[in-house]
Structures are given as structure tokens and as C-alpha cells.
Design an enzyme around this catalytic site. Structure first.
Site, PDB file in Angstrom:
ATOM      1  CE1 TYR A  49      -3.658   2.421   0.191  1.00 23.82           C
ATOM      2  CE2 TYR A  49      -3.118   2.758   2.507  1.00 23.82           C
ATOM      3  CZ  TYR A  49      -3.847   3.102   1.376  1.00 23.82           C
ATOM      4  OH  TYR A  49      -4.759   4.112   1.437  1.00 23.82           O
ATOM      5  CE  LYS A 104     -22.875 -20.620 -15.401  1.00 23.22           C
ATOM      6  NZ  LYS A 104     -23.065 -20.567 -16.849  1.00 23.22           N
ATOM      7  CD  GLU A 146     -24.503 -17.458 -16.687  1.00 22.89           C
ATOM      8  OE1 GLU A 146     -25.238 -18.454 -16.606  1.00 22.89           O
ATOM      9  OE2 GLU A 146     -23.433 -17.465 -17.312  1.00 22.89           O
ATOM     10  CG  ASP A 147     -28.559 -16.857 -16.140  1.00 21.15           C
ATOM     11  OD1 ASP A 147     -28.538 -17.680 -17.070  1.00 21.15           O
ATOM     12  OD2 ASP A 147     -28.270 -17.140 -14.972  1.00 21.15           O
ATOM     13  CG  ASP A 172     -26.893 -17.922 -20.432  1.00 18.22           C
ATOM     14  OD1 ASP A 172     -27.102 -18.824 -19.623  1.00 18.22           O
ATOM     15  OD2 ASP A 172     -26.629 -16.755 -20.098  1.00 18.22           O
ATOM     16  N   GLY A 206     -34.152 -18.868 -27.959  1.00 19.01           N
ATOM     17  CA  GLY A 206     -33.574 -17.755 -27.229  1.00 19.01           C
ATOM     18  C   GLY A 206     -32.086 -17.692 -27.505  1.00 19.01           C
ATOM     19  CB  ALA A 207     -29.279 -16.271 -25.570  1.00 17.83           C
ATOM     20  CB  ALA A 208     -29.168 -21.517 -25.183  1.00 15.52           C
ATOM     21  CG  ASN A 297     -30.442 -27.743 -15.840  1.00  8.21           C
ATOM     22  OD1 ASN A 297     -30.754 -28.885 -15.550  1.00  8.21           O
ATOM     23  ND2 ASN A 297     -29.239 -27.417 -16.272  1.00  8.21           N
TER      24      ASN A 297
END
Length: 394
Positions: A49, A104, A146-147, A172, A206-208, A297
Site C-alpha cells: 500500500y 459461476k 450471464e442469464d 448461455d 432464445g440466446a442458447a 434445467n
């Protein structure tokens, strides 16, 4: 207070909710921050520091890019969500999405030694989301999305890739697509059908679903029928977004307007949608030795036992409860480890194909119950890292 019971979804007992809540409460989450330098003396304090960092601060003032060498920004991944599209759960809000990105982040560290931090943003318009991430991007070595609901996430990813000079990856989309292709490469071997001739139905665009269709197309699989909430996706159906309609122009779709119609004679069903949209009769009407990937899922599109009883030759889900867990956990830890190690900034389509091939190759003799490696199998992370190494300097 309401008595808590085991978490159940349409007959599936997943795990005891009391146990999960107690475990996470005991630790206030699943992550801690640990320092790399000891601070137990005045000399060590000065090194870590003040006053030692004053010189470093002046250096970075003159050369901001040097932060990647001298600060945590050279190795830290931001795992960002707004909780608007969680597989199997839907729009659960930014707070609801936080345990997922936290988990994650833990997996990044435990499986690949990559430092990651979970972050949630409110569900704001695309430009506000992008501006927020851009404004904090200098603190990170990569962004893991994510999501986040489609088509919003497609626009977010496009804009971020154009504006910041670090990898931007949507798990995803990309992670799911890679693992699906890896599993399909081996499943095709099990049923003795050429990969590129497979007739595939993807339920859930969707995205996947969109990313999976794109990657399968890049792998030479043109016979794809794309199905979503309104039925088959067609180029001129304004109920679908431009990404879905554009993709529909590039594939060769079976005739029919509903899942029940297009499943007839299909070699492969890939579900990235919701539970119980497929039944045994429909599996029975598929081609000989059909392949069923029911990846929703926590509950899949069809019970694996029902699919097997109906004649499915290979069945995969996204869950560890059954054989063949097709889950993006096989990709993202090793992918970002490789991206950071080799300075690769673009998760390009050729890179995605190579990662899928490397994962598939880990199974020397695929069987109906083993078309993808297990999460904890030796060599999974290193195989993905090696695939990334082939793209260094590009």
C-alpha cells in the site's frame, strides 16, 4: 414461518432447501477475497500500500495499459447478469440472478484458477447496460455475460465487443453451443450417422438456441428446424426478432408449423426451452435411433427414462442427475483461462468449433451413456486451454 421442504419441480426432488439456505448463510455466499501479499509488518505495508504504490499510481497515470501487468485488472473476470433469462426459471430479477453468477465465479476459481467476481445490474435498456459495463471495463480482463434475455443480450454483446478491448463472452450462447456440438459429434458416432446429414429440431430459440443453431451450421449441419413459442421460425414472421429470422434463412427446415409436426422423422431433438414439451410418442415418431438432448434445467423437456423407453438411442440433459450432462460448465473455466493466458480477445466461430472438437475427442470410444466428459474428468480444462492456444496472435 413457513416450513421449508425439499425443492420439488413436477415430481423431481432436487435437494433440501433448508440445507442449501443454511450452507450459503453460514458463509454469507460462496466467495471470499484472499490477498496475495502478506501484510504483517511496516515494510510489507509499505510494499502493498502506501507509500509504495505511489510510484505505481504515477506509472499507470502515464500508461494506463500497464494496469494489466501490475494490478488485478489483468486477471479478473466480471460475471454480469440482470437475471432476466435464467434457464428453467425465467425472469427472476437481478437479485435472483446473483447466486448463479456467484456460483459461476466460484467454479472459475475452483476448476481453472481464474479469479472472477459476480455482478448484477438492474434490468435497464441496452444502451444503459452497455454504458455501465464500458465505464467499469478497465477494472477487468474479461466480461462474462450471464442469464440476460434475448434479443437484448445479442445487442449488448455486439456493442461491448465493438467498444472494449477485452474478451466479451455470453455463456448461455457460446458455452451451451460448444457443449451441444461436442456431445452431438460423439452421439452421431454412437448411432452411426454422419454428423452433417443429421436432421435436427431445436426447440427454444432464445440466446442458447440461436447460438447453437449458428454453431451447428458452421459445423456443416444444414438440416435444422427452429421452433419457438409461436411454432417454427420463418424469415418473414414478424413475431420473431431479426436474429431468429435471419438464421431461418440459412437453414433447411422441415415442413410443418408445430413441434409435433416437425419432430416426425427427425434424427435429433435439442431442447433449450422448458420442461415437459416433448413426450414419448413424439420420440417414437423420430427417425431410427434418435438422439434427444433435453437440456432445460432444473427439469428437462422430457424425462430421460421416458425418452429411453420410447426408443431414444442417446439421451442427454443439462443436469448431473443423469448420464451425459451437457452443460456449459465444461467450457467457461478453461476458455477464459486460455483467453487470459494467450491474450486471445475474440471467441470466434473457428475457436468455438475447435473447443467443441477438443472436448469431443476426450471421449475415445463414445457410448450411449458417455458422449461428453464429466465435469470433474481430468483434462477437461486443459483441453479447452489447448484449443484456445491455437488462436494466439490472431
Amino acid at each position: 414461518m413457513r416450513k421449508r421442504r425439499p425443492i420439488r419441480v413436477k415430481g423431481y426432488t432436487l435437494m433440501d432447501e433448508d440445507h442449501i439456505l443454511k450452507l450459503h448463510a453460514e458463509h454469507t455466499g460462496v466467495l471470499d477475497i484472499h490477498g496475495d501479499l502478506p501484510v504483517t509488518s511496516r515494510a510489507q505495508l509499505a510494499e502493498a500500500y502506501t507509500p509504495g504504490v505511489a510510484g505505481l499510481a504515477k506509472l499507470l497515470q502515464k500508461d494506463p495499459e500497464a494496469r494489466k501487468q501490475y494490478t488485478v485488472s489483468g486477471k479478473l473476470i466480471a460475471v454480469v447478469t440482470d437475471g432476466s433469462a435464467v434457464l428453467g426459471l425465467g425472469n427472476i430479477g437481478s437479485a435472483g440472478g446473483l447466486p448463479i453468477v456467484e456460483g459461476k465465479s466460484l467454479l472459475y476459481k475452483q476448476l481453472a484458477g481464474v479469479d472472477a467476481i459476480p455482478m448484477t445490474l438492474e434490468q435497464v435498456p441496452v444502451d444503459q447496460f452497455v454504458e455501465t459495463v464500458v465505464n467499469m471495463a478497465e477494472s477487468f480482463a474479461g466480461i462474462h455475460l450471464e442469464d440476460i434475455a434475448a434479443p437484448k443480450v445479442f445487442e449488448i454483446e455486439e456493442q461491448l465487443r465493438a467498444r472494449i478491448d477485452i474478451p466479451v463472452y455470453h455463456d448461455d450462447q457460446t458455452g451451451t453451443a460448444i457443449v451441444v456440438l461436442a456431445a452431438l459429434i460423439n452421439a452421431a458416432k454412437v448411432v452411426h450417422k454422419p454428423l452433417q446429414t443429421l436432421r435436427v429440431v431445436i426447440n427454444g430459440m432464445g440466446a442458447a438456441g440461436v447460438a447453437t443453431a449458428k454453431l451447428l451450421l458452421a459445423a456443416g449441419i444444414r438440416h435444422q428446424t427452429l421452433v419457438d413459442i409461436h411454432g417454427t421460425v420463418t424469415p418473414d414472421d414478424e413475431r420473431y426478432n431479426r436474429y431468429q429470422r435471419n438464421l431461418a434463412k440459412q437453414v433447411e427446415m422441415a415442413s410443418g408449423q408445430t413441434l409435433d409436426e416437425v419432430i416426425e422423422g427427425a434424427d435429433v431433438f435439442i431442447g433449450v426451452s422448458v420442461d415437459h414439451v416433448l413426450d414419448g410418442v413424439q420420440v417414437w415418431r423420430m427417425a431410427k435411433n434418435p438422439i434427444v438432448f433435453a437440456l432445460a434445467n432444473p427439469v428437462p423437456e422430457i424425462d430421460p427414462d421416458e425418452a429411453n423407453d420410447a426408443g431414444a438411442a442417446v439421451v442427454a440433459t443439462g443436469s448431473s442427475q443423469w448420464a451425459n450432462q451437457v452443460n456449459n460448465i465444461l467450457v467457461f473455466p478453461g476458455l477464459f483461462k486460455g483467453l487470459l493466458k494467450y491474450g486471445v480477445k475474440d471467441v470466434s466461430m473457428p475457436l468455438q468449433l475447435r473447443v467443441a472438437q477438443r472436448l469431443a475427442a476426450l471421449i475415445e470410444r463414445p457410448t450411449a451413456d458417455r458422449v461428453v466428459p464429466g465435469v470433474f474428468d481430468e483434462g477437461v480444462v486443459s483441453a479447452v486451454v489447448e484449443a484456445v492456444s491455437e488462436f494466439k496472435g490472431e
